[in-house]
Motif scaffolding. Structure first.
Motif, PDB file in Angstrom:
ATOM      1  N   LYS A  94       0.827  -1.190   0.000  1.00  0.00           N
ATOM      2  CA  LYS A  94       0.000   0.000   0.000  1.00  0.00           C
ATOM      3  C   LYS A  94       0.865   1.244   0.000  1.00  0.00           C
ATOM      4  CE  LYS A  94      -0.778   0.096   5.028  1.00  0.00           C
ATOM      5  NZ  LYS A  94      -1.822   0.084   6.071  1.00  0.00           N
ATOM      6  N   LYS A  95       0.334   2.281  -0.604  1.00  0.00           N
ATOM      7  CA  LYS A  95       1.035   3.546  -0.632  1.00  0.00           C
ATOM      8  C   LYS A  95       0.729   4.315   0.651  1.00  0.00           C
ATOM      9  CE  LYS A  95       1.363   3.984  -5.630  1.00  0.00           C
ATOM     10  NZ  LYS A  95       1.200   4.867  -6.813  1.00  0.00           N
ATOM     11  N   PHE A  96       1.590   5.259   0.967  1.00  0.00           N
ATOM     12  CA  PHE A  96       1.461   6.011   2.206  1.00  0.00           C
ATOM     13  C   PHE A  96       1.762   7.483   1.944  1.00  0.00           C
ATOM     14  CE2 PHE A  96       5.247   3.346   1.950  1.00  0.00           C
ATOM     15  CZ  PHE A  96       6.238   4.302   1.762  1.00  0.00           C
ATOM     16  N   ILE A  97       1.240   8.323   2.806  1.00  0.00           N
ATOM     17  CA  ILE A  97       1.422   9.757   2.662  1.00  0.00           C
ATOM     18  C   ILE A  97       2.883  10.119   2.903  1.00  0.00           C
ATOM     19  CG2 ILE A  97       0.922  10.313   5.074  1.00  0.00           C
ATOM     20  CD1 ILE A  97      -0.300  12.334   2.026  1.00  0.00           C
ATOM     21  N   VAL A  98       3.379  11.061   2.130  1.00  0.00           N
ATOM     22  CA  VAL A  98       4.733  11.591   2.304  1.00  0.00           C
ATOM     23  C   VAL A  98       4.595  13.033   2.788  1.00  0.00           C
ATOM     24  CG1 VAL A  98       6.931  12.136   1.198  1.00  0.00           C
ATOM     25  CG2 VAL A  98       5.645  10.101   0.487  1.00  0.00           C
ATOM     26  N   GLU A  99       5.038  13.278   4.009  1.00  0.00           N
ATOM     27  CA  GLU A  99       4.877  14.584   4.626  1.00  0.00           C
ATOM     28  C   GLU A  99       6.207  15.332   4.655  1.00  0.00           C
ATOM     29  OE1 GLU A  99       1.277  13.664   7.744  1.00  0.00           O
ATOM     30  OE2 GLU A  99       3.335  13.367   8.444  1.00  0.00           O
ATOM     31  N   THR A 100       6.123  16.649   4.395  1.00  0.00           N
ATOM     32  CA  THR A 100       7.307  17.507   4.460  1.00  0.00           C
ATOM     33  C   THR A 100       7.457  18.050   5.868  1.00  0.00           C
ATOM     34  OG1 THR A 100       6.996  18.168   2.143  1.00  0.00           O
ATOM     35  CG2 THR A 100       8.421  19.555   3.517  1.00  0.00           C
ATOM     36  N   SER A 101       8.590  17.751   6.477  1.00  0.00           N
ATOM     37  CA  SER A 101       8.879  18.215   7.829  1.00  0.00           C
ATOM     38  C   SER A 101       9.774  19.447   7.729  1.00  0.00           C
ATOM     39  CB  SER A 101       9.570  17.103   8.630  1.00  0.00           C
ATOM     40  OG  SER A 101       9.800  17.519   9.952  1.00  0.00           O
ATOM     41  N   ALA A 102       9.194  20.620   7.890  1.00  0.00           N
ATOM     42  CA  ALA A 102       9.955  21.862   7.807  1.00  0.00           C
ATOM     43  C   ALA A 102      10.838  22.010   9.041  1.00  0.00           C
ATOM     44  CB  ALA A 102       9.006  23.051   7.691  1.00  0.00           C
TER      45      ALA A 102
END
Length: 203
Positions: free
Chosen positions: A15-23
């Motif tokens: 399954k695919k998963f969300i990729v979040e940008t950590s500033a």
């Protein structure tokens, strides 16, 4: 989103998963928080983050290096045992500090900087890092994705015009996590990531 594949006679559903940008952000110890904001100060929650129990705070500090200052850098809560500053490699070069690529919490021998708050300043001798890209997941997620804690994998991101495969992605498994990949702003910009960017482990 799911994709089936076969391995040693077994069928796995990826399954695919969300990729979040950590500033860029700062984690502070209770001791340093009180120096920066005053005795007995408590962090104020601005918004909850994807990882359970983690939150962005109303409070911000300046991160000072030999060449330049990053102003208004967000603090993430809750407090930790040791203060840690997470910035991109571009940020590090800009302000003139060392930021080795490390997993969160692995700060021995890392970069130094000064933090400035409304009530005081803190010089940290170590704790500045560029966070190693990683995926948070539960034990059930790990079983479904056929990985284990501390595995290093590659993740494919299908973005418009800048699709990338990121190597050296650390798998972090705990039932206190929620499934999400975290990358910094340099990595996010390289892949032209948006709020709905999805990733997939490739074998």
């Amino acid at each position: 989103m799911y994709r089936a594949y076969h391995k040693k006679g077994r069928v796995f559903v990826m399954k695919k998963f969300i990729v979040e940008t950590s500033a860029r952000h700062v984690h502070v110890s209770k001791q340093d928080l009180e120096i920066l904001f005053g005795k007995g100060y408590e962090l104020k929650i601005k918004k909850m983050l994807s990882q359970p129990g983690q939150y962005a705070c109303e409070e911000r500090v300046d991160v000072v290096g030999p060449k330049k200052t990053l102003t208004g850098v967000s603090i993430l809560g809750p407090c930790r045992n040791a203060t840690q500053v997470e910035i991109s490699l571009t940020d590090a070069r800009s302000i003139g500090v060392s930021a080795p690529i490390r997993e969160s919490g692995d700060i021995a021998g890392t970069g130094a900087c000064k933090l400035v708050g409304p009530c005081g300043e803190v010089e940290i001798a170590e704790g500045v890092i560029a966070a190693k890209r990683h995926i948070h997941m539960t034990c059930a997620d790990a079983a479904e994705l056929d990985v284990k804690d501390k595995d290093v994998v590659s993740v494919k991101l299908d973005t418009d015009g800048r699709a990338l495969v990121f190597g050296d992605v650390v798998v972090r498994v705990s039932d206190s996590f929620a499934l999400a990949m975290h990358i910094d702003t340099d990595e996010s910009n390289a892949a032209c990531c948006g709020r709905d960017t999805m990733g997939e482990i490739i074998k």
